[in-house]
Scaffold this motif. Structure first.
Motif, mmCIF file in Angstrom:
data_model
loop_
_atom_site.group_PDB
_atom_site.id
_atom_site.type_symbol
_atom_site.label_atom_id
_atom_site.label_comp_id
_atom_site.label_asym_id
_atom_site.label_seq_id
_atom_site.Cartn_x
_atom_site.Cartn_y
_atom_site.Cartn_z
ATOM 1 N N ASN A 10 -5.002 -5.239 9.711
ATOM 2 C CA ASN A 10 -3.929 -6.234 9.657
ATOM 3 C C ASN A 10 -4.479 -7.621 9.971
ATOM 4 O O ASN A 10 -4.248 -8.592 9.238
ATOM 5 N N LYS B 120 -5.244 11.716 3.018
ATOM 6 C CA LYS B 120 -4.341 11.242 4.070
ATOM 7 C C LYS B 120 -4.801 9.893 4.607
ATOM 8 O O LYS B 120 -3.980 8.990 4.856
ATOM 9 N N ASN C 85 -4.110 7.209 1.978
ATOM 10 C CA ASN C 85 -2.680 6.889 1.940
ATOM 11 C C ASN C 85 -2.296 5.955 3.086
ATOM 12 O O ASN C 85 -1.473 5.040 2.909
ATOM 13 N N ARG C 86 -2.880 6.180 4.255
ATOM 14 C CA ARG C 86 -2.614 5.292 5.399
ATOM 15 C C ARG C 86 -3.058 3.866 5.092
ATOM 16 O O ARG C 86 -2.352 2.895 5.391
ATOM 17 N N ASP C 87 -4.231 3.733 4.507
ATOM 18 C CA ASP C 87 -4.739 2.398 4.184
ATOM 19 C C ASP C 87 -3.858 1.697 3.152
ATOM 20 O O ASP C 87 -3.581 0.496 3.263
ATOM 21 N N GLU C 88 -3.440 2.434 2.152
ATOM 22 C CA GLU C 88 -2.551 1.856 1.137
ATOM 23 C C GLU C 88 -1.239 1.409 1.777
ATOM 24 O O GLU C 88 -0.679 0.366 1.405
ATOM 25 N N SER C 89 -0.756 2.177 2.748
ATOM 26 C CA SER C 89 0.472 1.815 3.442
ATOM 27 C C SER C 89 0.302 0.528 4.240
ATOM 28 O O SER C 89 1.207 -0.323 4.286
ATOM 29 N N ILE C 90 -0.863 0.348 4.868
ATOM 30 C CA ILE C 90 -1.147 -0.882 5.608
ATOM 31 C C ILE C 90 -1.058 -2.084 4.672
ATOM 32 O O ILE C 90 -0.440 -3.107 4.995
ATOM 33 N N ARG D 58 0.521 -2.302 1.749
ATOM 34 C CA ARG D 58 1.896 -2.509 1.290
ATOM 35 C C ARG D 58 2.726 -3.225 2.345
ATOM 36 O O ARG D 58 3.501 -4.142 2.028
ATOM 37 N N ASP D 59 2.577 -2.821 3.598
ATOM 38 C CA ASP D 59 3.349 -3.455 4.674
ATOM 39 C C ASP D 59 2.964 -4.923 4.836
ATOM 40 O O ASP D 59 3.830 -5.784 5.052
ATOM 41 N N ARG E 295 4.539 -6.835 1.908
ATOM 42 C CA ARG E 295 5.981 -7.012 2.077
ATOM 43 C C ARG E 295 6.292 -8.077 3.127
ATOM 44 O O ARG E 295 7.278 -8.807 3.014
#
Length: 229
Positions: free
Chosen positions: A125, A148, A151-156, A158-159, A162
C-alpha cells in the motif's frame, strides 16, 4: 503458445501502454515472527529505472550472473556465488542518477501476523502509493507462487485503485524468468535483510546510497488526517 510466451506478450503490452518514462520493479524479503529470533521485518523493494535504459540494464544483469536465471537466496547458499551478489549491488550503486530503490519497511511484524501477509499489504500500500506520487505509471511486481497469494495481491491493487491512491498506474504481475530487471529488487531487498539480521557479508554497502527507506506503521499507529478548519 506456452505460458511464458503469453506472460512475455502481456508484459510487452504493459510496457507499450506505459505513460511515463519511469518503471518500478518490485520484490520482497522478510523474516516472519516465528522465524525471527530477535528481529522480524517485511521489506518491499521497488527499483525505479527509465524505460530508455531497460535493454542495456537487462543485458548487463545477464552478463553479471552468467545466465538467465537468478535468485539471491539460492546464490547466497553457494559460497562461490556470493561475489556475484556483491557485483550486482555494486552495479545498482553505479547506476544513473535516475535509478533508485524505494524500500517500504514494516518492522517488527505483528506476532499474530503469522505469514506476514498483513505486513506485505501495508508495505505494498505504502510503496505503490509513493511510486504513484513520484510519477511512476507502471509497477512490475514479481508474481507469487500460489493462487491464494496472487489473489491477495490483486485485491490490494483493486482496493488502492478504488480509494484513488494509485490513479491510473498499471500494476503488472510477472516472473523474473520473463523480466530480469526483477533481479534488482530481489538482490537489494536480500542484501538489506542480511544487514538487518546482523550478517556481516556487506552486500548492501555497494548500493546503500541508492536506497530510500519508507517506514510503514500499522493502521492503529498511523495518524488520522488533520481536521479541516
Amino acid at each position: 503458445m506456452n505460458p511464458l510466451d503469453i506472460k512475455a506478450q502481456l508484459l510487452a503490452r504493459a510496457y507499450a501502454s506505459c505513460k511515463s518514462g519511469q518503471v518500478a520493479f518490485i520484490d520482497e524479503s522478510y523474516v516472519i515472527p516465528k522465524h525471527a529470533g530477535t528481529v522480524s521485518f517485511y521489506y518491499a523493494a521497488a527499483y525505479v529505472a527509465p524505460k530508455s535504459m531497460h535493454a542495456t540494464i537487462r543485458q548487463d544483469l545477464i552478463d553479471l550472473v552468467g545466465g538467465t536465471y537468478w535468485h539471491s537466496t539460492e546464490a547466497h547458499r553457494v559460497e562461490d556465488r556470493r561475489p556475484i551478489i556483491h557485483d550486482l549491488c555494486a552495479y545498482v550503486g553505479q547506476g544513473d542518477d535516475s535509478e533508485y530503490v524505494l524500500l517500504a519497511v514494516r518492522s517488527p511484524i505483528a506476532e499474530d501476523d503469522m505469514d506476514g501477509e498483513s505486513a506485505r499489504a501495508l508495505c505494498l500500500n505504502a510503496l505503490l502509493g509513493a511510486l504513484h506520487s513520484r510519477g511512476v505509471s507502471l509497477a512490475v511486481v514479481e508474481e507469487r507462487r500460489h493462487v491464494k497469494q496472487r489473489n491477495r495481491d490483486e485485491s490490494i491493487v483493486r482496493d488502492l485503485r478504488r480509494a484513488g491512491e494509485i490513479g491510473g498506474m498499471q500494476v503488472h504481475f510477472t516472473t523474473p524468468s520473463i523480466e530480469p530487471l526483477l533481479w534488482v529488487p530481489d538482490v537489494v531487498a536480500f542484501a538489506k535483510s542480511q544487514d538487518t539480521r546482523g550478517n556481516a557479508f556487506g552486500y548492501i554497502e555497494g548500493c546503500a546510497h541508492k536506497l530510500f527507506m519508507l517506514e510503514v506503521d500499522p493502521p492503529e499507529k498511523q495518524q488520522p488526517p488533520a481536521a479541516e478548519a
